[in-house]
Design a protein around this motif. Structure first.
Motif, PDB file in Angstrom:
ATOM      1  N   GLU A  74       0.840  -1.203   0.000  1.00  0.00           N
ATOM      2  CA  GLU A  74       0.000   0.000   0.000  1.00  0.00           C
ATOM      3  C   GLU A  74       0.879   1.259   0.000  1.00  0.00           C
ATOM      4  OE1 GLU A  74      -3.289   0.089  -0.262  1.00  0.00           O
ATOM      5  OE2 GLU A  74      -3.568   2.234   0.117  1.00  0.00           O
ATOM      6  N   PHE A  75       1.798   1.337   0.950  1.00  0.00           N
ATOM      7  CA  PHE A  75       2.605   2.551   1.099  1.00  0.00           C
ATOM      8  C   PHE A  75       3.731   2.625   0.056  1.00  0.00           C
ATOM      9  CE2 PHE A  75       1.275   2.304   5.810  1.00  0.00           C
ATOM     10  CZ  PHE A  75       0.078   2.920   5.515  1.00  0.00           C
ATOM     11  N   GLY A  76       4.141   1.468  -0.444  1.00  0.00           N
ATOM     12  CA  GLY A  76       5.176   1.448  -1.485  1.00  0.00           C
ATOM     13  C   GLY A  76       4.573   1.538  -2.869  1.00  0.00           C
ATOM     14  N   ASP A  77       3.242   1.601  -2.920  1.00  0.00           N
ATOM     15  CA  ASP A  77       2.522   1.635  -4.199  1.00  0.00           C
ATOM     16  C   ASP A  77       3.049   0.508  -5.105  1.00  0.00           C
ATOM     17  OD1 ASP A  77       0.698   2.493  -6.013  1.00  0.00           O
ATOM     18  OD2 ASP A  77       1.890   4.175  -6.783  1.00  0.00           O
ATOM     19  N   SER A  78       3.102  -0.701  -4.551  1.00  0.00           N
ATOM     20  CA  SER A  78       3.798  -1.778  -5.274  1.00  0.00           C
ATOM     21  C   SER A  78       2.948  -3.049  -5.412  1.00  0.00           C
ATOM     22  CB  SER A  78       5.114  -2.104  -4.566  1.00  0.00           C
ATOM     23  OG  SER A  78       4.905  -2.417  -3.213  1.00  0.00           O
ATOM     24  N   TYR A  79       1.628  -2.895  -5.412  1.00  0.00           N
ATOM     25  CA  TYR A  79       0.786  -4.068  -5.667  1.00  0.00           C
ATOM     26  C   TYR A  79       1.094  -4.651  -7.053  1.00  0.00           C
ATOM     27  CZ  TYR A  79      -2.178  -2.789  -1.656  1.00  0.00           C
ATOM     28  OH  TYR A  79      -2.654  -2.491  -0.413  1.00  0.00           O
ATOM     29  N   ASP A  80       1.441  -3.767  -8.006  1.00  0.00           N
ATOM     30  CA  ASP A  80       1.739  -4.259  -9.366  1.00  0.00           C
ATOM     31  C   ASP A  80       2.980  -5.152  -9.366  1.00  0.00           C
ATOM     32  OD1 ASP A  80       3.170  -1.939  -8.675  1.00  0.00           O
ATOM     33  OD2 ASP A  80       3.503  -1.391 -10.760  1.00  0.00           O
ATOM     34  N   LEU A  81       3.937  -4.838  -8.468  1.00  0.00           N
ATOM     35  CA  LEU A  81       5.139  -5.675  -8.396  1.00  0.00           C
ATOM     36  C   LEU A  81       4.813  -7.034  -7.780  1.00  0.00           C
ATOM     37  CD1 LEU A  81       7.854  -3.066  -7.305  1.00  0.00           C
ATOM     38  CD2 LEU A  81       7.211  -3.798  -9.608  1.00  0.00           C
ATOM     39  N   LEU A  82       3.898  -7.033  -6.804  1.00  0.00           N
ATOM     40  CA  LEU A  82       3.449  -8.308  -6.227  1.00  0.00           C
ATOM     41  C   LEU A  82       2.750  -9.146  -7.292  1.00  0.00           C
ATOM     42  CD1 LEU A  82       2.998 -10.212  -3.786  1.00  0.00           C
ATOM     43  CD2 LEU A  82       0.833  -8.988  -3.381  1.00  0.00           C
ATOM     44  N   GLU A  83       1.951  -8.460  -8.095  1.00  0.00           N
ATOM     45  CA  GLU A  83       1.249  -9.152  -9.188  1.00  0.00           C
ATOM     46  C   GLU A  83       2.274  -9.774 -10.155  1.00  0.00           C
ATOM     47  OE1 GLU A  83      -2.506  -7.852 -10.148  1.00  0.00           O
ATOM     48  OE2 GLU A  83      -2.613  -9.839 -11.055  1.00  0.00           O
ATOM     49  N   GLU A  84       3.313  -9.016 -10.448  1.00  0.00           N
ATOM     50  CA  GLU A  84       4.367  -9.496 -11.349  1.00  0.00           C
ATOM     51  C   GLU A  84       5.069 -10.732 -10.767  1.00  0.00           C
ATOM     52  OE1 GLU A  84       8.060  -7.271 -13.225  1.00  0.00           O
ATOM     53  OE2 GLU A  84       6.442  -5.852 -12.818  1.00  0.00           O
ATOM     54  N   LEU A  85       5.366 -10.655  -9.462  1.00  0.00           N
ATOM     55  CA  LEU A  85       6.030 -11.782  -8.790  1.00  0.00           C
ATOM     56  C   LEU A  85       5.130 -13.026  -8.820  1.00  0.00           C
ATOM     57  CD1 LEU A  85       8.448 -12.827  -7.068  1.00  0.00           C
ATOM     58  CD2 LEU A  85       7.200 -12.035  -5.042  1.00  0.00           C
ATOM     59  N   CYS A  86       3.845 -12.834  -8.526  1.00  0.00           N
ATOM     60  CA  CYS A  86       2.917 -13.967  -8.510  1.00  0.00           C
ATOM     61  C   CYS A  86       2.770 -14.580  -9.902  1.00  0.00           C
ATOM     62  CB  CYS A  86       1.558 -13.542  -7.959  1.00  0.00           C
ATOM     63  SG  CYS A  86       1.609 -13.197  -6.197  1.00  0.00           S
ATOM     64  N   GLU A  87       2.738 -13.725 -10.916  1.00  0.00           N
ATOM     65  CA  GLU A  87       2.682 -14.208 -12.301  1.00  0.00           C
ATOM     66  C   GLU A  87       3.914 -15.042 -12.631  1.00  0.00           C
ATOM     67  OE1 GLU A  87       0.388 -10.489 -14.438  1.00  0.00           O
ATOM     68  OE2 GLU A  87       2.456 -10.893 -15.045  1.00  0.00           O
ATOM     69  N   MET A  88       5.060 -14.526 -12.191  1.00  0.00           N
ATOM     70  CA  MET A  88       6.334 -15.208 -12.452  1.00  0.00           C
ATOM     71  C   MET A  88       6.346 -16.585 -11.788  1.00  0.00           C
ATOM     72  SD  MET A  88      10.030 -13.487 -11.730  1.00  0.00           S
ATOM     73  CE  MET A  88      10.048 -11.979 -12.652  1.00  0.00           C
ATOM     74  N   VAL A  89       5.885 -16.632 -10.540  1.00  0.00           N
ATOM     75  CA  VAL A  89       5.849 -17.911  -9.811  1.00  0.00           C
ATOM     76  C   VAL A  89       4.890 -18.872 -10.500  1.00  0.00           C
ATOM     77  CG1 VAL A  89       5.256 -19.035  -7.622  1.00  0.00           C
ATOM     78  CG2 VAL A  89       6.423 -16.820  -7.601  1.00  0.00           C
ATOM     79  N   GLU A  90       3.736 -18.342 -10.880  1.00  0.00           N
ATOM     80  CA  GLU A  90       2.709 -19.183 -11.513  1.00  0.00           C
ATOM     81  C   GLU A  90       3.242 -19.813 -12.807  1.00  0.00           C
ATOM     82  OE1 GLU A  90      -0.713 -17.044 -12.902  1.00  0.00           O
ATOM     83  OE2 GLU A  90      -2.063 -18.717 -12.543  1.00  0.00           O
ATOM     84  N   ARG A  91       3.923 -18.995 -13.604  1.00  0.00           N
ATOM     85  CA  ARG A  91       4.438 -19.467 -14.895  1.00  0.00           C
ATOM     86  C   ARG A  91       5.627 -20.416 -14.737  1.00  0.00           C
ATOM     87  NH1 ARG A  91       4.648 -14.027 -16.797  1.00  0.00           N
ATOM     88  NH2 ARG A  91       6.887 -14.152 -16.466  1.00  0.00           N
ATOM     89  N   SER A  92       6.362 -20.285 -13.596  1.00  0.00           N
ATOM     90  CA  SER A  92       7.664 -20.955 -13.463  1.00  0.00           C
ATOM     91  C   SER A  92       7.565 -22.458 -13.258  1.00  0.00           C
ATOM     92  CB  SER A  92       8.409 -20.367 -12.266  1.00  0.00           C
ATOM     93  OG  SER A  92       7.771 -20.784 -11.060  1.00  0.00           O
TER      94      SER A  92
END
Ligand SMILES: [Zn+2]
Length: 221
Positions: free
Chosen positions: A187-205
């Motif tokens: 929330e404070f790092g405005d980084s939900y998009d980075l979490l989404e990216e990480l989760c996508e990466m894990v899912e695909r891996s």
């Protein structure tokens, strides 16, 4: 045979931002371990002048469905400063409360703050019913811990985790990636998009997303 790789996503403190975090995890079929303090419902504190609110856990049953609920102590104290009875109370009562609220066994624990020692670990083991403990030590080796009561953290920072994860995939000996964060970091790092990216990466891996409580069995304990 290629070695299986495992990914643990561990989120602490049970704040209102867990709603956005869980929506992202669910979109990518990532299992989260949520380390909760049952004695701090609706508690608000200020982080750098910004209010952070905790969820009311009895009203959050459906939110955490499909994810692991783990203990993070009753009131988030510095446990190394507590005597054995106090540790037993903070952790034992939290475990019982969470099991009652969520109506399922709670078998892993994550230390509040960067604060733990062997005495605390042994006291928590003596409570019974815990099979896994996450400590607050950083270890970017990607290896299984020697002891499931001493699970270290690969990364606490989503930006760093995004950089490390491809290396984890390339490293033939890599077994485990433990990413730890808090809802308010996104929330404070405005980084939900980075979490989404990480989760996508894990899912695909093809790495397997697991609960912390599943690790001891995977390790053969
Ligand atoms: Zn915490």
């Amino acid at each position: 045979m290629k070695r299986m790789k495992y990914f643990i996503l561990s989120i602490d403190d049970g704040t209102i931002y867990d709603e956005k975090v869980i929506a992202i995890l669910n979109r990518h079929h990532i299992k989260g371990t949520f380390n909760l303090n049952s004695g701090l419902d609706d508690f608000v504190w200020f982080d750098d002048g910004r209010p952070v609110r905790r969820l009311s856990l009895p009203n959050s049953l459906s939110l955490y469905e499909g994810h692991e609920v783990a203990s993070h102590s009753l009131t988030h104290p510095h446990l190394t400063g507590c005597n054995d009875d106090h540790i037993g109370y903070e952790v034992g009562v939290d475990k019982k409360n969470l099991e009652r609220i969520f109506n399922k066994p709670v078998s892993s624990f994550a230390f509040p703050f960067e604060d733990f020692d062997d005495r605390c670990i042994n006291r928590i083991k003596a409570i019974g019913g815990f099979t896994a403990i996450r400590v607050s030590e950083i270890d970017p080796s990607f290896r299984f811990p020697i002891d499931p009561y001493h699970i270290k953290i690969t990364s606490l920072n989503v930006k760093e985790a995004l950089e490390l994860f491809p290396r984890f995939l390339e490293d033939e000996k890599a077994e485990l990636f433990v990413f730890v964060s808090h809802g308010y970091d996104f929330e404070f790092g405005d980084s939900y998009d980075l979490l989404e990216e990480l989760c996508e990466m894990v899912e695909r891996s093809g790495a397997e997303s697991i609960f912390t409580k599943e690790l001891p069995q995977i390790m053969g304990f």
